[in-house]
Design a protein around this motif. Sequence first.
Motif, PDB file in Angstrom:
ATOM      1  N   THR A  94       6.760  14.452  -9.712  1.00  0.00           N
ATOM      2  CA  THR A  94       8.063  14.327  -9.049  1.00  0.00           C
ATOM      3  C   THR A  94       8.437  12.862  -8.855  1.00  0.00           C
ATOM      4  OG1 THR A  94       7.726  16.454  -7.954  1.00  0.00           O
ATOM      5  CG2 THR A  94       9.359  14.978  -6.978  1.00  0.00           C
ATOM      6  N   PHE A  95       7.466  12.039  -8.495  1.00  0.00           N
ATOM      7  CA  PHE A  95       7.724  10.609  -8.274  1.00  0.00           C
ATOM      8  C   PHE A  95       8.158   9.926  -9.569  1.00  0.00           C
ATOM      9  CE2 PHE A  95       5.848   6.218  -7.576  1.00  0.00           C
ATOM     10  CZ  PHE A  95       6.833   5.787  -6.701  1.00  0.00           C
ATOM     11  N   TYR A  96       7.375  10.079 -10.614  1.00  0.00           N
ATOM     12  CA  TYR A  96       7.698   9.384 -11.869  1.00  0.00           C
ATOM     13  C   TYR A  96       8.872  10.022 -12.600  1.00  0.00           C
ATOM     14  CZ  TYR A  96       3.928   6.288 -10.973  1.00  0.00           C
ATOM     15  OH  TYR A  96       3.141   5.345 -10.380  1.00  0.00           O
ATOM     16  N   GLU A  97       9.078  11.311 -12.418  1.00  0.00           N
ATOM     17  CA  GLU A  97      10.272  11.923 -12.985  1.00  0.00           C
ATOM     18  C   GLU A  97      11.513  11.354 -12.299  1.00  0.00           C
ATOM     19  OE1 GLU A  97      11.684  16.213 -14.447  1.00  0.00           O
ATOM     20  OE2 GLU A  97      11.113  16.194 -12.323  1.00  0.00           O
ATOM     21  N   GLY A  98      11.453  11.199 -10.971  1.00  0.00           N
ATOM     22  CA  GLY A  98      12.586  10.633 -10.241  1.00  0.00           C
ATOM     23  C   GLY A  98      12.882   9.204 -10.668  1.00  0.00           C
ATOM     24  N   LEU A  99      11.844   8.381 -10.767  1.00  0.00           N
ATOM     25  CA  LEU A  99      12.046   6.993 -11.197  1.00  0.00           C
ATOM     26  C   LEU A  99      12.615   6.933 -12.613  1.00  0.00           C
ATOM     27  CD1 LEU A  99       8.810   5.292  -9.806  1.00  0.00           C
ATOM     28  CD2 LEU A  99      11.130   5.181  -8.856  1.00  0.00           C
ATOM     29  N   THR A 100      12.094   7.780 -13.486  1.00  0.00           N
ATOM     30  CA  THR A 100      12.595   7.846 -14.864  1.00  0.00           C
ATOM     31  C   THR A 100      14.061   8.278 -14.873  1.00  0.00           C
ATOM     32  OG1 THR A 100      10.393   8.372 -15.723  1.00  0.00           O
ATOM     33  CG2 THR A 100      12.276   8.956 -17.112  1.00  0.00           C
ATOM     34  N   ALA A 101      14.386   9.289 -14.088  1.00  0.00           N
ATOM     35  CA  ALA A 101      15.758   9.795 -14.048  1.00  0.00           C
ATOM     36  C   ALA A 101      16.729   8.713 -13.580  1.00  0.00           C
ATOM     37  CB  ALA A 101      15.839  11.020 -13.136  1.00  0.00           C
ATOM     38  N   PHE A 102      16.353   7.967 -12.548  1.00  0.00           N
ATOM     39  CA  PHE A 102      17.254   6.918 -12.065  1.00  0.00           C
ATOM     40  C   PHE A 102      17.410   5.796 -13.090  1.00  0.00           C
ATOM     41  CE2 PHE A 102      16.188   8.517  -7.639  1.00  0.00           C
ATOM     42  CZ  PHE A 102      17.401   9.177  -7.492  1.00  0.00           C
ATOM     43  N   LYS A 103      16.340   5.467 -13.799  1.00  0.00           N
ATOM     44  CA  LYS A 103      16.442   4.461 -14.860  1.00  0.00           C
ATOM     45  C   LYS A 103      17.400   4.940 -15.938  1.00  0.00           C
ATOM     46  CE  LYS A 103      15.362   0.856 -17.361  1.00  0.00           C
ATOM     47  NZ  LYS A 103      15.807  -0.477 -16.984  1.00  0.00           N
ATOM     48  N   LEU A 104      17.259   6.193 -16.359  1.00  0.00           N
ATOM     49  CA  LEU A 104      18.128   6.744 -17.400  1.00  0.00           C
ATOM     50  C   LEU A 104      19.559   6.921 -16.896  1.00  0.00           C
ATOM     51  CD1 LEU A 104      15.657   9.233 -19.096  1.00  0.00           C
ATOM     52  CD2 LEU A 104      16.507   7.062 -20.011  1.00  0.00           C
ATOM     53  N   ALA A 105      19.725   7.168 -15.608  1.00  0.00           N
ATOM     54  CA  ALA A 105      21.080   7.278 -15.041  1.00  0.00           C
ATOM     55  C   ALA A 105      21.830   5.957 -15.194  1.00  0.00           C
ATOM     56  CB  ALA A 105      21.015   7.686 -13.571  1.00  0.00           C
ATOM     57  N   ARG A 106      21.107   4.847 -15.174  1.00  0.00           N
ATOM     58  CA  ARG A 106      21.737   3.530 -15.311  1.00  0.00           C
ATOM     59  C   ARG A 106      21.933   3.114 -16.762  1.00  0.00           C
ATOM     60  NH1 ARG A 106      17.959   2.398 -11.182  1.00  0.00           N
ATOM     61  NH2 ARG A 106      16.634   1.195 -12.583  1.00  0.00           N
ATOM     62  N   THR A 107      21.232   3.775 -17.679  1.00  0.00           N
ATOM     63  CA  THR A 107      21.244   3.288 -19.063  1.00  0.00           C
ATOM     64  C   THR A 107      21.731   4.303 -20.099  1.00  0.00           C
ATOM     65  OG1 THR A 107      18.921   3.922 -19.363  1.00  0.00           O
ATOM     66  CG2 THR A 107      19.361   1.673 -18.591  1.00  0.00           C
ATOM     67  N   SER A 108      21.942   5.548 -19.709  1.00  0.00           N
ATOM     68  CA  SER A 108      22.329   6.557 -20.703  1.00  0.00           C
ATOM     69  C   SER A 108      23.746   7.050 -20.431  1.00  0.00           C
ATOM     70  CB  SER A 108      21.353   7.734 -20.686  1.00  0.00           C
ATOM     71  OG  SER A 108      21.606   8.567 -19.581  1.00  0.00           O
ATOM     72  N   GLU A 109      24.262   7.786 -21.388  1.00  0.00           N
ATOM     73  CA  GLU A 109      25.610   8.328 -21.254  1.00  0.00           C
ATOM     74  C   GLU A 109      25.654   9.555 -20.338  1.00  0.00           C
ATOM     75  OE1 GLU A 109      27.277   9.001 -25.116  1.00  0.00           O
ATOM     76  OE2 GLU A 109      26.806   6.959 -25.771  1.00  0.00           O
ATOM     77  N   ASP A 110      24.529  10.214 -20.152  1.00  0.00           N
ATOM     78  CA  ASP A 110      24.472  11.443 -19.356  1.00  0.00           C
ATOM     79  C   ASP A 110      24.015  11.134 -17.927  1.00  0.00           C
ATOM     80  OD1 ASP A 110      24.631  14.101 -18.753  1.00  0.00           O
ATOM     81  OD2 ASP A 110      22.906  14.713 -19.956  1.00  0.00           O
ATOM     82  N   SER A 111      24.673  10.168 -17.292  1.00  0.00           N
ATOM     83  CA  SER A 111      24.200   9.682 -15.994  1.00  0.00           C
ATOM     84  C   SER A 111      24.258  10.749 -14.898  1.00  0.00           C
ATOM     85  CB  SER A 111      24.974   8.439 -15.561  1.00  0.00           C
ATOM     86  OG  SER A 111      26.332   8.746 -15.373  1.00  0.00           O
TER      87      SER A 111
END
Length: 197
Positions: A94-111
């Motif tokens: 859950t911790f690393y999925e959350g960190l990954t999700a926030f990183k991708l929210a800043r860098t991907s089109e599917d924020s």
Amino acid sequence: QSVLGHMGTHALVLELLGSQTRDPFNEYPGRINNCDDLIGYSLKNGRSILLRITYCNRLFAAYFFGRYDEAAELAQRYRNLSPYHAPTHDIFHTFYEGLTAFKLARTSEDSLRWMELGTKSVESYQDWVNHSSWNFKNKLSLLEAELYFCKGEIIKAKKKYEEAIEYSRRHNFVHEEGLSLELFGSFHEFFKNNDEY
């Protein structure tokens, strides 16, 4: 199954250390020659705990080495496993999925999708911190910092990064203190020319 779990963890440690000379799978010769074989073996033989350990280890490494798409895929695979009571693995997933999700929210089109997934991690930690503030407060603060970073709420994010660093230091989670400092540095770099900062 225990030896196989240790092989995957040994592979993670060697990857984090940058070792290219040792291969833990050579120490236990057989049909499993790498982590992909370990996953295949686990799926074929219904070894759900071994599968969780392997996915978690690979998620951890993928996140730390900036392979965020791979980390997201591994997090998804873990989440798709049938429910099982594996609290330690679920906590780190859950911790690393959350960190990954926030990183991708800043860098991907599917924020929006990534923000929703990251927010679920925050909500899980908001519950877990009630059971053990000592173990989870630093992780919650870091997830919240990343959430506020994504939302552009600079003051709130800065406060949460500082909390994450302080709680990690105070509770002796040295590796998470380092991670908090690294992410706070990325935050500083991103907003260095912003007037609000």
